[in-house]
Design a protein around this motif. Sequence first.
Motif, PDB file in Angstrom:
ATOM      1  N   GLU A  74       0.829  -1.203   0.000  1.00 32.55           N
ATOM      2  CA  GLU A  74       0.000   0.000   0.000  1.00 32.55           C
ATOM      3  C   GLU A  74       0.866   1.258   0.000  1.00 32.55           C
ATOM      4  O   GLU A  74       0.556   2.234  -0.702  1.00 32.55           O
ATOM      5  CB  GLU A  74      -0.931  -0.031   1.204  1.00 32.55           C
ATOM      6  N   ARG A  75       1.943   1.244   0.765  1.00 30.97           N
ATOM      7  CA  ARG A  75       2.854   2.395   0.741  1.00 30.97           C
ATOM      8  C   ARG A  75       3.473   2.558  -0.645  1.00 30.97           C
ATOM      9  O   ARG A  75       3.656   3.686  -1.128  1.00 30.97           O
ATOM     10  CB  ARG A  75       3.939   2.230   1.806  1.00 30.97           C
ATOM     11  N   PHE A  76       3.782   1.443  -1.273  1.00 33.14           N
ATOM     12  CA  PHE A  76       4.337   1.502  -2.624  1.00 33.14           C
ATOM     13  C   PHE A  76       3.334   2.123  -3.591  1.00 33.14           C
ATOM     14  O   PHE A  76       3.686   2.971  -4.418  1.00 33.14           O
ATOM     15  CB  PHE A  76       4.743   0.103  -3.075  1.00 33.14           C
ATOM     16  N   GLY A  77       2.072   1.720  -3.500  1.00 33.24           N
ATOM     17  CA  GLY A  77       1.053   2.292  -4.380  1.00 33.24           C
ATOM     18  C   GLY A  77       0.941   3.795  -4.218  1.00 33.24           C
ATOM     19  O   GLY A  77       0.881   4.541  -5.206  1.00 33.24           O
ATOM     20  N   ARG A  78       0.915   4.256  -2.963  1.00 35.74           N
ATOM     21  CA  ARG A  78       0.822   5.702  -2.732  1.00 35.74           C
ATOM     22  C   ARG A  78       2.095   6.416  -3.206  1.00 35.74           C
ATOM     23  O   ARG A  78       2.039   7.511  -3.782  1.00 35.74           O
ATOM     24  CB  ARG A  78       0.582   5.972  -1.242  1.00 35.74           C
ATOM     25  N   GLY A  79       3.244   5.786  -2.970  1.00 34.76           N
ATOM     26  CA  GLY A  79       4.491   6.392  -3.423  1.00 34.76           C
ATOM     27  C   GLY A  79       4.590   6.454  -4.935  1.00 34.76           C
ATOM     28  O   GLY A  79       5.076   7.451  -5.501  1.00 34.76           O
ATOM     29  N   LEU A  80       4.125   5.408  -5.615  1.00 32.31           N
ATOM     30  CA  LEU A  80       4.164   5.413  -7.076  1.00 32.31           C
ATOM     31  C   LEU A  80       3.280   6.529  -7.625  1.00 32.31           C
ATOM     32  O   LEU A  80       3.634   7.194  -8.614  1.00 32.31           O
ATOM     33  CB  LEU A  80       3.717   4.050  -7.598  1.00 32.31           C
ATOM     34  N   ALA A  81       2.139   6.764  -6.979  1.00 34.13           N
ATOM     35  CA  ALA A  81       1.280   7.878  -7.398  1.00 34.13           C
ATOM     36  C   ALA A  81       2.015   9.211  -7.255  1.00 34.13           C
ATOM     37  O   ALA A  81       1.919  10.086  -8.132  1.00 34.13           O
ATOM     38  CB  ALA A  81      -0.002   7.877  -6.577  1.00 34.13           C
ATOM     39  N   ARG A  82       2.746   9.384  -6.157  1.00 34.65           N
ATOM     40  CA  ARG A  82       3.507  10.637  -5.976  1.00 34.65           C
ATOM     41  C   ARG A  82       4.623  10.748  -7.008  1.00 34.65           C
ATOM     42  O   ARG A  82       4.908  11.851  -7.504  1.00 34.65           O
ATOM     43  CB  ARG A  82       4.078  10.705  -4.558  1.00 34.65           C
ATOM     44  N   LEU A  83       5.281   9.637  -7.311  1.00 37.90           N
ATOM     45  CA  LEU A  83       6.339   9.654  -8.320  1.00 37.90           C
ATOM     46  C   LEU A  83       5.781  10.119  -9.656  1.00 37.90           C
ATOM     47  O   LEU A  83       6.345  11.012 -10.305  1.00 37.90           O
ATOM     48  CB  LEU A  83       6.947   8.260  -8.458  1.00 37.90           C
ATOM     49  N   HIS A  84       4.687   9.523 -10.091  1.00 33.63           N
ATOM     50  CA  HIS A  84       4.091   9.916 -11.365  1.00 33.63           C
ATOM     51  C   HIS A  84       3.673  11.383 -11.351  1.00 33.63           C
ATOM     52  O   HIS A  84       3.847  12.102 -12.351  1.00 33.63           O
ATOM     53  CB  HIS A  84       2.893   9.026 -11.664  1.00 33.63           C
ATOM     54  N   ALA A  85       3.128  11.826 -10.214  1.00 37.00           N
ATOM     55  CA  ALA A  85       2.658  13.211 -10.127  1.00 37.00           C
ATOM     56  C   ALA A  85       3.803  14.218 -10.174  1.00 37.00           C
ATOM     57  O   ALA A  85       3.565  15.403 -10.457  1.00 37.00           O
ATOM     58  CB  ALA A  85       1.845  13.401  -8.844  1.00 37.00           C
ATOM     59  N   ALA A  86       5.036  13.780  -9.912  1.00 33.11           N
ATOM     60  CA  ALA A  86       6.180  14.689 -10.016  1.00 33.11           C
ATOM     61  C   ALA A  86       6.362  15.188 -11.444  1.00 33.11           C
ATOM     62  O   ALA A  86       6.961  16.237 -11.669  1.00 33.11           O
ATOM     63  CB  ALA A  86       7.453  14.002  -9.526  1.00 33.11           C
ATOM     64  N   GLY A  87       5.857  14.441 -12.403  1.00 26.22           N
ATOM     65  CA  GLY A  87       5.739  14.931 -13.765  1.00 26.22           C
ATOM     66  C   GLY A  87       7.016  14.902 -14.587  1.00 26.22           C
ATOM     67  O   GLY A  87       8.098  14.534 -14.129  1.00 26.22           O
ATOM     68  N   ALA A  88       6.849  15.314 -15.837  1.00 24.68           N
ATOM     69  CA  ALA A  88       7.933  15.392 -16.810  1.00 24.68           C
ATOM     70  C   ALA A  88       7.609  16.524 -17.767  1.00 24.68           C
ATOM     71  O   ALA A  88       6.438  16.892 -17.929  1.00 24.68           O
ATOM     72  CB  ALA A  88       8.057  14.069 -17.563  1.00 24.68           C
ATOM     73  N   PRO A  89       8.606  17.101 -18.424  1.00 16.87           N
ATOM     74  CA  PRO A  89       8.341  18.223 -19.327  1.00 16.87           C
ATOM     75  C   PRO A  89       7.472  17.864 -20.527  1.00 16.87           C
ATOM     76  O   PRO A  89       6.768  18.725 -21.051  1.00 16.87           O
ATOM     77  CB  PRO A  89       9.745  18.656 -19.785  1.00 16.87           C
ATOM     78  N   ALA A  90       7.525  16.601 -20.961  1.00 22.12           N
ATOM     79  CA  ALA A  90       6.769  16.179 -22.143  1.00 22.12           C
ATOM     80  C   ALA A  90       6.755  14.659 -22.178  1.00 22.12           C
ATOM     81  O   ALA A  90       7.546  14.003 -21.483  1.00 22.12           O
ATOM     82  CB  ALA A  90       7.404  16.721 -23.420  1.00 22.12           C
ATOM     83  N   PHE A  91       5.874  14.089 -22.975  1.00 24.01           N
ATOM     84  CA  PHE A  91       5.954  12.658 -23.234  1.00 24.01           C
ATOM     85  C   PHE A  91       7.272  12.384 -23.957  1.00 24.01           C
ATOM     86  O   PHE A  91       7.640  13.087 -24.903  1.00 24.01           O
ATOM     87  CB  PHE A  91       4.767  12.191 -24.086  1.00 24.01           C
ATOM     88  N   GLY A  92       7.984  11.378 -23.479  1.00 28.13           N
ATOM     89  CA  GLY A  92       9.276  11.053 -24.066  1.00 28.13           C
ATOM     90  C   GLY A  92      10.442  11.837 -23.524  1.00 28.13           C
ATOM     91  O   GLY A  92      11.589  11.583 -23.913  1.00 28.13           O
ATOM     92  N   ALA A  93      10.208  12.782 -22.628  1.00 27.15           N
ATOM     93  CA  ALA A  93      11.312  13.575 -22.085  1.00 27.15           C
ATOM     94  C   ALA A  93      12.269  12.684 -21.314  1.00 27.15           C
ATOM     95  O   ALA A  93      11.846  11.884 -20.470  1.00 27.15           O
ATOM     96  CB  ALA A  93      10.780  14.671 -21.173  1.00 27.15           C
TER      97      ALA A  93
END
Length: 259
Positions: A74-93
Amino acid sequence: MSEPGDLREAVLDDGREVVVKRGHAPGAAAAEAAGLRWLAAADAVRVPAVHHHDRDRLVIDRVPAGRPSPPAAERFGRGLARLHAAGAPAFGAPPPDGPVQAWIGRAPMANVTGDDWAAWYAEHRVLPYVRLAVDAGTFGPAEAAVFERACARLPASDEPPARLHGDLWNGNVLWDGREAWLIDPAAHGGHRETDLAMLHLFGCPHLDRVVAAYDEAAPLAAGRRDRIGAHQLFPLLVHTVLFGQSYAGQALAAARTLG
């Protein structure tokens, strides 16, 4: 996707246990170091610290061995959501200081950017591997046409670019008895459901808890399960290129889910 001969363990002068990894190609170690640092910068999921990298080698923390548990999942699931939310400048960046011409395992991966997810995913995460599989004789023209039709039917998405691990199969998620750690990234900006689809493809301990905790922290758009096949095209085609016919049928089946 590391091979046993690529890795050895060592102890630093200060007593820290590390892993020394030999890159499979010039610049591969530097690319992996850039990916690990980009993931670590999100402060979301545990990632081994990078102690050194050069043209050929990468030195990182050794992850303590442990067993996965439902709370850790469960901690991993919440952490993975935060990781994804950190974002990237563009798709493929690519990660900062990461190369445009990178790798996923030992397969080439071009970090070329785009603004429209479906068009970018088709051009840079599906069709290049179809062409490689055709060149290797794994697919013929009829099979290639299945993937071309699938690319024309990829679901539209208004999701912003997420900060992806990029090679999130079970072997790249380690457990220390309390937390999950991520290793061996092919990090880039992409759709967050692609990381989740790879976990579904190759399995993950307590996956239902991982996904439920993720969805609670960062709700996923309705119909996610119907899109899993689309997001699995990328890893299945990479595995077809790396390992041949044994994955070709699965890749074709995933493409056919798109009509």
